[in-house]
Design an enzyme around this catalytic site. Structure first.
Site, short mmCIF file in Angstrom:
data_model
loop_
_atom_site.label_atom_id
_atom_site.label_comp_id
_atom_site.label_asym_id
_atom_site.label_seq_id
_atom_site.Cartn_x
_atom_site.Cartn_y
_atom_site.Cartn_z
N TRP A 1 -19.38 8.28 103.91
CA TRP A 1 -19.56 9.62 103.58
C TRP A 1 -20.31 9.92 102.21
O TRP A 1 -20.82 10.90 101.95
CB TRP A 1 -18.41 10.46 103.91
CG TRP A 1 -18.35 12.04 103.83
CD1 TRP A 1 -17.43 12.83 103.06
CD2 TRP A 1 -18.93 12.87 104.70
NE1 TRP A 1 -17.81 14.13 103.33
CE2 TRP A 1 -18.55 14.18 104.39
CE3 TRP A 1 -20.11 12.61 105.76
CZ2 TRP A 1 -19.15 15.21 104.94
CZ3 TRP A 1 -20.44 13.94 106.25
CH2 TRP A 1 -19.94 15.30 105.82
N HIS B 1 -11.85 5.41 101.52
CA HIS B 1 -11.86 6.56 100.64
C HIS B 1 -10.51 7.09 99.95
O HIS B 1 -9.75 7.41 100.74
CB HIS B 1 -12.26 7.99 101.15
CG HIS B 1 -12.69 8.97 100.41
ND1 HIS B 1 -13.72 9.14 99.61
CD2 HIS B 1 -11.85 10.14 100.19
CE1 HIS B 1 -13.82 10.46 98.90
NE2 HIS B 1 -12.49 10.90 99.39
N LYS C 1 -16.06 14.27 91.24
CA LYS C 1 -17.44 15.09 90.77
C LYS C 1 -16.79 15.98 89.47
O LYS C 1 -17.62 16.17 88.51
CB LYS C 1 -17.72 16.30 91.77
CG LYS C 1 -17.67 15.59 93.26
CD LYS C 1 -18.05 16.72 94.33
CE LYS C 1 -17.47 16.34 95.73
NZ LYS C 1 -18.02 15.17 96.49
N SER D 1 -12.87 11.71 94.45
CA SER D 1 -13.59 12.75 95.29
C SER D 1 -14.05 14.02 94.67
O SER D 1 -14.52 13.71 93.80
CB SER D 1 -12.45 12.87 96.32
OG SER D 1 -13.10 12.87 97.46
C1 GCU Z 1 -14.66 16.09 101.58
C2 GCU Z 1 -15.83 16.53 100.94
C3 GCU Z 1 -16.43 15.54 99.63
C4 GCU Z 1 -15.22 15.38 98.87
C5 GCU Z 1 -13.90 15.06 99.57
C6 GCU Z 1 -12.84 15.06 98.68
O1 GCU Z 1 -14.85 14.97 102.18
O2 GCU Z 1 -16.94 16.43 101.98
O3 GCU Z 1 -17.71 15.90 99.03
O4 GCU Z 1 -15.60 14.37 97.92
O5 GCU Z 1 -13.82 16.18 100.59
O6 GCU Z 1 -12.64 15.80 97.84
O7 GCU Z 1 -11.77 14.61 99.36
#
Ligand code: GCU
Length: 436
Positions: free
Chosen positions: A364, A414, A277, A273
């Site tokens: 998402w 997720h 990144k 998540s």
């Molecule tokens: C939120 C956010 C995402 C991210 C996620 C996470 O949903 O919008 O961009 O990847 O959190 O890190 O759990």
């Protein structure tokens, strides 16, 4: 232009013009789109075309000329610029147990003092080494959301004492971890599986580097490095939180290079998540990472910013203003002006193997956008004689594909699951030539 770089205008083209105008006038498009037919038209920047308009046709030119340009674009417009490793940095092994996890592992705890001073910014690194394996061993390195004590059911790990997001069911009370939070991320880390396959795990808590809220930087590494500390006005291309977390991963690798039990030439950097990144950005900047793994990293990670599906640049900038650099804000709702897209972040890992993983219910994060990013990174891998994904179409769920670029979309939400880890371990075995 190669068809990979431009997608046909899908649904809008088939709407009668008047109808399209009426829709635009009365109801602005919803902020979040989950309809593939509405994704629309976009053109991706070509990773191989240099700023001077010339096209890269060989690996040496990519390395010497185009790679630095693309890296610079990500620094300037997306994640910001990070400092070099401080010369004064110090690592201290604080604890070791050769009989951890029922004798399966040696547990080593290390504190990394980024500026070499005990009262300065620091990060606790936890290392599990498989007992009985021929050392040095290859390793996975990643940051956690829950702290070192959360990655395994291990009473011996120091309980984190820094800020954490409150979560009663994860044992976080008044922003601090309690004993009840021990092992709460064990499912996401699968430590015993890694150990059984002959890998070490090195992990640190992302909040050690920077607590994850808009003003968190004021008590973090970023403030410690800034001239005016917590009063600093960041320049538009100064590092954001993702930059700081990624920088922390490189500092962890600095330590691993000194640990005689770890084969630091075979360290896979992994993240889920927002920390996916982070792993991608760490792998893009630091070529020492031998494999880069993005688990459900989504917007600002593996998925293409120009695809209007799931989370958008506008949404992420609003909800998490501290993650990216100041310049990134100007691309909210304005992705076509962004001089890069995320396939070029994947390409920056080349020729190192990279794995992108999606989850079917994680819309998402835009699974198709994650796949297309991996796909569109292939031309750079080809310069090195590497095949990339080895498929043109997104595979069915639970059908991992890939050569130098791995990809799967699994069933479920997720998360990071045992299934994900099995694929990462297979990928690492293959590329590291590793057999337990
Ligand atoms: C939120 C956010 C995402 C991210 C996620 C996470 O949903 O919008 O961009 O990847 O959190 O890190 O759990």
């Amino acid at each position: 232009m190669n068809s990979v770089f431009s997608k046909p205008l899908a649904a809008i083209a088939s709407l009668p013009l008047l109808c399209a105008v009426a829709i635009a006038a009365s109801a602005p498009p919803p902020a979040v789109n989950y309809d593939e037919s509405k994704v629309g038209n976009y053109t991706l920047p070509d990773p191989l075309v240099c700023a001077d308009g010339t096209k890269v046709t060989d690996a040496a030119t990519w390395r010497a000329k185009r790679r630095p340009e693309v890296l610079e674009l990500f620094r300037t417009h997306v994640y910001g610029r990070s400092p070099a490793r401080p010369a004064a940095m110090k690592c201290e092994v604080t604890a070791e147990d050769k009989n951890a996890l029922g004798g399966k592992a040696t547990r080593r705890e290390v504190t990394i003092y980024f500026l070499g001073t005990k009262d300065g910014p620091k990060m606790d690194l936890l290392v599990y080494l498989p007992n009985g394996a021929k050392r040095p061993v290859p390793a996975f390195l990643g940051l956690s959301f829950g702290g070192n004590h959360a990655v395994a059911n291990d009473p011996g790990v120091k309980l984190s004492s820094v800020w954490m997001r409150p979560s009663k069911d994860k044992g976080i009370v008044n922003n601090r971890a309690t004993e009840a939070s021990r092992g709460t991320e064990a499912g996401r880390w699968q430590v015993e599986m890694l150990l059984a396959r002959g890998y070490a795990l090195a992990t640190a808590y992302y909040g050690d580097i920077e607590p994850d809220f808009a003003e968190g930087w004021k008590v973090s590494t970023r403030a410690a490095f800034a001239k005016d500390g917590a009063n600093t006005q960041f320049a538009p291309d100064d590092w954001g939180a993702i930059g700081a977390w990624a920088w922390g991963l490189s500092r962890a690798l600095d330590y691993l290079e000194t640990d005689r039990d770890v084969d630091a030439k075979h360290v896979a950097v992994i993240g889920h998540s927002r920390l996916g990144k982070t792993a991608l950005w760490a792998g893009a900047q630091d070529e020492r990472f031998a494999i880069v793994i993005s688990n459900n990293s989504g917007e600002g990670g593996a998925s293409l910013a120009r695809r209007w599906f799931g989370e958008t640049t506008a949404i992420i900038n609003k909800a998490f203003p501290h993650w990216f650099c100041g310049n990134f804000k100007q691309y909210a709702g304005n992705e076509s002006k962004l001089p890069v897209d995320q396939h070029e972040l994947i390409a920056l890992a080349a020729p190192q193997p990279i794995y992108v993983a999606s989850a079917e219910e994680d819309r998402w994060a835009d699974p198709r956008g994650e796949f297309l990013s991996a796909k569109n990174a292939e031309p750079v891998y080809r310069l090195f004689g590497k095949e990339g994904l080895g498929v043109d179409d997104m595979p069915a769920v639970n059908h991992p594909v890939g050569k130098t670029i791995g990809y799967h979309i699994r069933t479920g939400k997720h998360d990071v699951t045992a299934y994900d880890w099995e694929q990462y371990l297979n990928f690492a075995d293959h590329h590291f030539g590793h057999r337990k």
